[in-house]
Structures are given as structure tokens and as C-alpha cells.
Motif scaffolding. Structure first.
Motif, short mmCIF file in Angstrom:
data_model
loop_
_atom_site.label_atom_id
_atom_site.label_comp_id
_atom_site.label_asym_id
_atom_site.label_seq_id
_atom_site.Cartn_x
_atom_site.Cartn_y
_atom_site.Cartn_z
N HIS A 123 -18.93 24.00 -9.55
CA HIS A 123 -18.01 23.22 -10.38
C HIS A 123 -17.78 21.87 -9.71
O HIS A 123 -17.58 21.79 -8.50
N ARG A 165 -15.32 20.06 -9.39
CA ARG A 165 -14.04 19.86 -8.69
C ARG A 165 -14.22 20.00 -7.18
O ARG A 165 -13.44 19.44 -6.41
N ILE A 212 -16.23 16.69 -14.83
CA ILE A 212 -15.20 17.66 -15.20
C ILE A 212 -14.73 17.38 -16.62
O ILE A 212 -14.62 18.28 -17.45
#
Length: 106
Positions: free
Chosen positions: A8, A10, A99
Motif C-alpha cells: 500500500h 501509505r 492513495i
């Protein structure tokens, strides 16, 4: 126990830039290159002490350089985004975009 792959975006965000004032300072410097202390303070709407503290964190990380000088007899402080700061900023923004643009899971 198996390790979980961290894919991901992040995980690519820079922890230092997660703070809204530091994020705002770097954003201002990314647009301008070098700004005076007062210009940055006014642009991000914080007090001198708040900016000074956040500026120190960014300087310690090597994201900005702080210049001290005088205009006549008046002391002036300037902030400049370093090459490292620009690279971290670009990577942070890229992760934020990925994102924001991510498709929801099926």
C-alpha cells in the motif's frame, strides 16, 4: 509467522511530512525555492515559535537549510528546500496521489 508484504502506498509516506505544519512549509518552499522566515510563517499561518520548532525538525532531517544574515542591521532568516527535501517531497506527493487514485477493492 509470515511477513505481510507492504504494497500500500501509505508505507511510502514520509513520517516527518505527515505533520500539517511541516507539510505546509515544504509545500511553500517547493513552489518558491527560498523564502524568508516571515514569509513562511505568514504563508502557513503559525506563530514564530511553532515555525521555529518545525523548521528545526526539517533542518535536522536535511530537508531544508536555514540561512542567517542581515539586511542592514536587521537579522534575517531564510529557508531553502534541499535536493534531499525535494526528492522526499516528490515521493511523498506521489504516494498521496496513488492513495487518492486507488480503486476500491472488489
Amino acid at each position: 509467522m509470515t511477513a505481510v508484504a507492504q504494497t500500500h502506498p501509505r508505507h511510502e509516506l514520509d513520517d516527518l511530512l505527515l505533520h500539517p505544519v511541516r507539510f505546509s512549509v515544504v509545500a511553500a518552499l517547493a513552489r518558491a525555492g527560498t523564502l524568508g522566515f516571515r514569509e513562511v510563517r505568514d504563508a502557513v499561518e503559525v506563530s514564530d515559535s511553532v515555525l521555529s520548532k518545525q523548521m528545526s525538525s526539517l533542518e535536522d532531517a536535511g530537508y531544508v537549510t536555514v540561512g542567517k544574515g542581515f539586511v542592514g542591521k536587521t537579522p534575517r532568516t531564510s529557508l531553502t528546500l534541499t535536493a534531499r527535501g525535494r526528492a522526499v517531497w516528490a515521493a511523498h506527493l506521489d504516494a498521496l496521489r496513488r492513495i487518492a487514485d486507488a480503486s476500491p477493492p472488489d
